[in-house]
Scaffold this motif. Sequence first.
Motif, short mmCIF file in Angstrom:
data_model
loop_
_atom_site.label_atom_id
_atom_site.label_comp_id
_atom_site.label_asym_id
_atom_site.label_seq_id
_atom_site.Cartn_x
_atom_site.Cartn_y
_atom_site.Cartn_z
N THR A 22 0.84 -1.19 0.00
CA THR A 22 0.00 0.00 0.00
C THR A 22 0.88 1.24 0.00
O THR A 22 1.85 1.33 0.75
N GLY A 49 0.09 -1.29 -4.93
CA GLY A 49 1.04 -1.61 -5.98
C GLY A 49 1.39 -3.09 -5.94
O GLY A 49 1.75 -3.62 -4.89
N ILE A 73 -0.42 8.38 -3.63
CA ILE A 73 -0.12 9.15 -4.83
C ILE A 73 0.51 10.48 -4.40
O ILE A 73 -0.02 11.19 -3.55
N ILE A 114 -0.81 -0.49 -10.51
CA ILE A 114 -1.31 0.42 -9.49
C ILE A 114 -2.83 0.39 -9.50
O ILE A 114 -3.46 0.60 -10.53
N VAL A 116 -3.23 3.77 -2.70
CA VAL A 116 -3.21 2.83 -3.82
C VAL A 116 -2.51 1.55 -3.40
O VAL A 116 -1.79 1.51 -2.39
N ARG A 145 2.02 11.76 -12.03
CA ARG A 145 2.19 11.56 -10.59
C ARG A 145 3.09 10.36 -10.33
O ARG A 145 3.39 9.56 -11.22
N ASP A 146 3.48 10.23 -9.08
CA ASP A 146 4.24 9.08 -8.59
C ASP A 146 3.44 8.37 -7.52
O ASP A 146 2.68 9.00 -6.77
N ALA A 147 3.60 7.05 -7.46
CA ALA A 147 3.09 6.26 -6.34
C ALA A 147 4.29 5.95 -5.45
O ALA A 147 5.28 5.39 -5.90
N THR A 177 -1.40 9.71 -15.60
CA THR A 177 -2.09 9.35 -14.35
C THR A 177 -3.59 9.56 -14.49
O THR A 177 -4.05 10.63 -14.91
N MET A 199 -7.06 9.26 -9.60
CA MET A 199 -5.98 9.08 -8.62
C MET A 199 -5.47 10.46 -8.20
O MET A 199 -4.44 10.92 -8.68
N LYS A 238 9.75 5.10 -5.53
CA LYS A 238 8.81 5.93 -6.28
C LYS A 238 8.55 5.29 -7.63
O LYS A 238 9.49 4.97 -8.37
#
Length: 379
Positions: free
Chosen positions: A71, A295, A74, A246, A293, A224-226, A283, A287, A277
């Motif tokens: 988990t 992964g 974002i 994701i 999120v 964006r990045d997760a 994206t 989100m 990251k």
Amino acid sequence: MSRNVTSPVSQPSVKAPGLLSFPAAPALFACTAALLLTGCQKQEAADKKLQIMVRTETVAMADYAPRTSLTGVIAARTLNNLSFRVGGRVAERFVDVGQHVDQGTVLARIDPQEQESDLRSAQADLDAAKAQLTQSVAAFERQKTLLAQGFTTRRDYDAADQALKVAQGSVEAAQSAFSNAQQNLSFTELKAGAAGVITARQVETGQVVQAAQTVFTVAEDGDRDAVFNVQETLIAKTPASPAVTITLLSDPQVRATGKVREISPAVDPASGSIRVKVAIPDTPAGMPLGAAVIGSVSAKPAKAILLPWQALTSSAGKPAVWIVDPSTKAVTMAPVEVLAFNSGTVVIARGLDEGQSVVTAGGQLLSPGQTIEISGAGQ
């Protein structure tokens, strides 16, 4: 006279201690025969009893790539900390946290009184320098004309030329100071350098701030990045550039595919994990920043044996399985090393060889050396 003759009467046999009289022996033999007959009948019934029916599966090696899910949240790929380039008292604040701003939007303004005063002073210095330059130009031209006519000396001419150059330099310095004063006045307004969302605010109206003190933090628009906190052992078992799926935690229908963009080179001392990251191109709008999120990524494949979880039993408190001898149909217990437990299956790392027959159903009724009958064997 008649004589009374007593006829002989048979007497019961006498049992001596530890001995049986002859008349009682036939009864004993009858009882013994009956017991032997009963035992033979039980043995025959046991022989006729059906064998335990089990299901088996042939051991086969397969590529096993465990899938790991974590988990994360974002986050913006670029975070800008905005600050005033001059100090002063914050006179106005126009935005708040969570608000979206466009490029060039004025976010806050400080009291420009000091900068306006500096600008007026710079303007006065520039005017004075220009006036001095005008006088120096006139003096130089006069000395130049007199020198051509022979009415002045070379020394006076050189002095006029030097004064002219000093006046020109003074004008340039004053002009630069005036430009700086104009810029400082413009710096009293803090503007957004790019479109984005205000994620943090550190000042209030009336507060005195210093130059370069962070006032707002803006998450720029774009991909964006997760961000995930991953255990170091999982990173070692993961391929170099895995595809990460994701999924939005609140709505699994919102999905995207990302790629690892950055792996922190150091372990976080607080959590003992490594920050990873994952870049998410294009994206989805579903989100937003801060959304939770999940992964998922597959680890490096390894050779292992996959069996139904019903095949697993226990031997001296350790995992084991029943192995079937193909010639005698007798079972023996073999200890195994479990690599992982999955939904409906168990992954065996060691303890079995390819081609062996393993009991997958009915093993709870078995004992070592017992013969079985195979039904529905997955050979």
